[in-house]
Design a protein around this motif. Structure first.
Motif, PDB file in Angstrom:
ATOM      1  N   PHE A   1       0.982  -1.198  -0.070  1.00 12.32           N
ATOM      2  CA  PHE A   1       0.243   0.003   0.107  1.00 12.32           C
ATOM      3  C   PHE A   1       0.850   1.255  -0.096  1.00 12.32           C
ATOM      4  CE2 PHE A   1      -3.119   2.279   3.048  1.00 12.32           C
ATOM      5  CZ  PHE A   1      -3.358   3.442   2.012  1.00 12.32           C
ATOM      6  N   ALA A   2       0.974   1.960  -1.115  1.00 15.19           N
ATOM      7  CA  ALA A   2       2.062   2.985  -1.151  1.00 15.19           C
ATOM      8  C   ALA A   2       1.385   3.914  -2.421  1.00 15.19           C
ATOM      9  CB  ALA A   2       3.291   2.314  -1.694  1.00 15.19           C
TER      10      ALA A   2
ATOM     11  N   THR B   1      -6.166  11.242 -14.077  1.00 11.72           N
ATOM     12  CA  THR B   1      -4.834  10.710 -13.635  1.00 11.72           C
ATOM     13  C   THR B   1      -4.579   9.227 -14.256  1.00 11.72           C
ATOM     14  OG1 THR B   1      -6.296   9.841 -11.886  1.00 11.72           O
ATOM     15  CG2 THR B   1      -5.186  11.749 -11.342  1.00 11.72           C
TER      16      THR B   1
ATOM     17  N   LEU C   1       2.486  10.940  -7.685  1.00  9.87           N
ATOM     18  CA  LEU C   1       1.613  10.195  -6.656  1.00  9.87           C
ATOM     19  C   LEU C   1       2.327  10.824  -5.482  1.00  9.87           C
ATOM     20  CD1 LEU C   1       2.179   6.341  -7.879  1.00  9.87           C
ATOM     21  CD2 LEU C   1       0.020   8.102  -8.019  1.00  9.87           C
ATOM     22  N   PRO C   2       1.257  10.615  -4.234  1.00 11.27           N
ATOM     23  CA  PRO C   2       1.731  11.067  -3.054  1.00 11.27           C
ATOM     24  C   PRO C   2       2.949   9.921  -2.385  1.00 11.27           C
ATOM     25  CG  PRO C   2      -0.452   9.981  -2.880  1.00 11.27           C
ATOM     26  CD  PRO C   2       0.033  10.305  -4.292  1.00 11.27           C
TER      27      PRO C   2
ATOM     28  N   ASP D   1       3.372   8.551   0.299  1.00  6.58           N
ATOM     29  CA  ASP D   1       3.134   7.698   1.354  1.00  6.58           C
ATOM     30  C   ASP D   1       3.554   6.104   1.050  1.00  6.58           C
ATOM     31  OD1 ASP D   1       0.457   7.905  -0.335  1.00  6.58           O
ATOM     32  OD2 ASP D   1       0.177   6.100   0.677  1.00  6.58           O
ATOM     33  N   VAL D   2       4.211   5.647   1.998  1.00  6.12           N
ATOM     34  CA  VAL D   2       4.631   4.026   1.906  1.00  6.12           C
ATOM     35  C   VAL D   2       4.326   3.515   3.040  1.00  6.12           C
ATOM     36  CG1 VAL D   2       6.644   2.702   1.330  1.00  6.12           C
ATOM     37  CG2 VAL D   2       6.631   4.837   0.308  1.00  6.12           C
TER      38      VAL D   2
ATOM     39  N   ARG E   1       5.124   0.419  -9.490  1.00 10.70           N
ATOM     40  CA  ARG E   1       4.685   1.314  -8.241  1.00 10.70           C
ATOM     41  C   ARG E   1       5.279   2.510  -7.908  1.00 10.70           C
ATOM     42  NH1 ARG E   1       0.939  -1.584  -5.133  1.00 10.70           N
ATOM     43  NH2 ARG E   1       0.714   0.470  -4.262  1.00 10.70           N
TER      44      ARG E   1
END
Lengths: 286, 286
Positions: free
Chosen positions: A255-256, B97, B130-131, B133-134, B238
């Protein structure tokens, strides 16, 4: 497994069931199929992605010379709604043991123009023609007996957000993966459940396409509250499932960047790993 | 990671390397691209499936409004050969997007007729948008330092069957997954390796499509001696990979009925899980 089997309702059979009627397609012209998306397979207002894949899978089973989806890859373009739809198929290649085709599901905008909802590539074969060697290294998920698991019907909303689809499924979640429903998600990105059809219909390759996308999102156990729409879903069907309920296990490991993958394994009552899937989903925080 | 990085040859860069030249496409008409499949990426006589996917991925990056393959699903129809090919693309949907497209790679038979080799559906986006966050739960593979791993160049054929592609790759296999090359496969269905391009080019999303299909088949560690052609391969990219070599880990959990799945994880030098893939392959015993 006999205990579990007998807890299912009896009556419906493969070919004569709600699932079969709601995924039926009628050929209008060569390779073009009319269908009616049922409101019975919706979650909130969204038509379930696995149900939609089963509709496309049924059209391709008719269009291709082989009966079973060995691998089917769906890219979800726009949100489907209950109501009329058309599936257009194309054969890419036919071989002796495998054939490959493509299908798109369209609905209509206010002006009656076709809008594409989903596009699919799939390779079909004949599961019954495969050799019966099994060297599966994976183990079935550890899940308590069905009577120790919980579904939308059990008590005052242990599983919130129930929708039409819950009436059509026999879904019993492992309590160890139900923390999210009680306000304390495990943080583990795992979900496990017993899975069947509420009318007692046994499983076939098409209902396996439903099974891989029918559990609550694993993201719920990661504390995500929101919508997790599927971008792409690929399913491998590896064996015709034995009668009786399935065990479905789903996991998320990456989840990223606002996206996550979700893998599903589907095991039948004979302990065969009958389907594997992976999807890429987008996380839209609520 | 600095030790590992410095063992790579220097020189080539993203955009100016063998891999870039051998995956180049030239637009002949809107959405139609000419290319030349290089003999440099073959194993025995087969053109590597990941290399082919990179050619299709490059054409789609040009045809679609977004630059990076977020998820790309390829169904392999007939065996490609080195030589001229044409890629025909089609845009299915463009959004803010994400955009989705399709591509097919064709070659020519003796009579000059087009024969379709591969068909692909893909959804593209912009990795840089993309943000950051990981919340990845997966852990990087446990693999010894590169100097304790082995490649086709090390000694008298510890890895048999070397082919043209081995000259273009920096591939160093974990000795724990090399039993097959020494006549005693582990039986585990796992393969792990350090992976780079021999000319020192760093990685980008297109070379990740190569990375997921460049290790020896995990089936070798299951004792299979034969050909394991890919039926379908889906890759999720990803994250844009950091400079330096990648670690690639592949696993097979369900070898049954003459087919198997193979999952790959690709980790970059910054310990990010940058790509995940799954393929369905057919086992043709030798």
């Amino acid at each position: 497994m006999s205990e579990a089997v007998t807890t299912q309702a009896a009556g419906a059979t493969i070919g004569d069931s709600e699932f079969d009627r709601d995924t039926a397609v009628t050929e209008r012209a060569p390779g073009v199929y009319d269908t009616e998306l049922s409101a019975g397979w919706t979650i909130i207002n969204a038509v379930n992605g696995g149900y939609l894949l089963a509709v496309l899978g049924r059209a391709l089973a008719h269009a291709l010379p082989h009966p079973d989806p060995f691998t089917i890859s769906a890219h979800y373009l726009t949100a489907s709604r209950p109501g009329p739809a058309v599936v257009r198929t194309e054969v890419a290649r036919t071989g002796r043991t495998l054939s490959t085709g493509q299908a798109s599901l369209f609905q209509y905008d206010e002006d009656g123009r076709e809008v594409e909802r989903i596009r699919v590539l799939a390779t079909y074969g004949d599961l019954d023609a495969l050799p019966d060697d099994v060297r599966t290294a994976a183990k079935p998920p550890a899940i308590p007996p069905m009577e120790q698991c919980f579904g939308p019907q059990d008590g005052p909303a242990p599983v919130p957000g129930s929708s039409a689809i819950t009436d059509r499924l026999m879904l019993k979640l492992d309590p160890a993966t139900l923390g999210w429903a009680l306000g304390s998600p495990s943080g583990k990105g795992e979900m496990r459940a017993w899975f069947g059809l509420a009318d007692g219909r046994d499983h076939d390759p098409l209902s396996l396409l439903l099974a891989v996308d029918a559990l609550p999102p694993t993201a719920f156990e990661l504390g995500v509250k929101g919508w997790v729409p599927t971008v792409e879903l690929t399913v491998h069907v590896r064996c015709r499932p034995a009668p009786g309920p399935l065990r479905v296990s789903t996991t998320t490991r990456n989840f990223a960047g606002g996206f996550l993958e979700e893998d599903a394994e589907v095991w039948d009552s004979a302990d065969r790993l009958v389907a594997q899937s992976r999807q890429l989903a987008r996380v839209k925080l609520g």
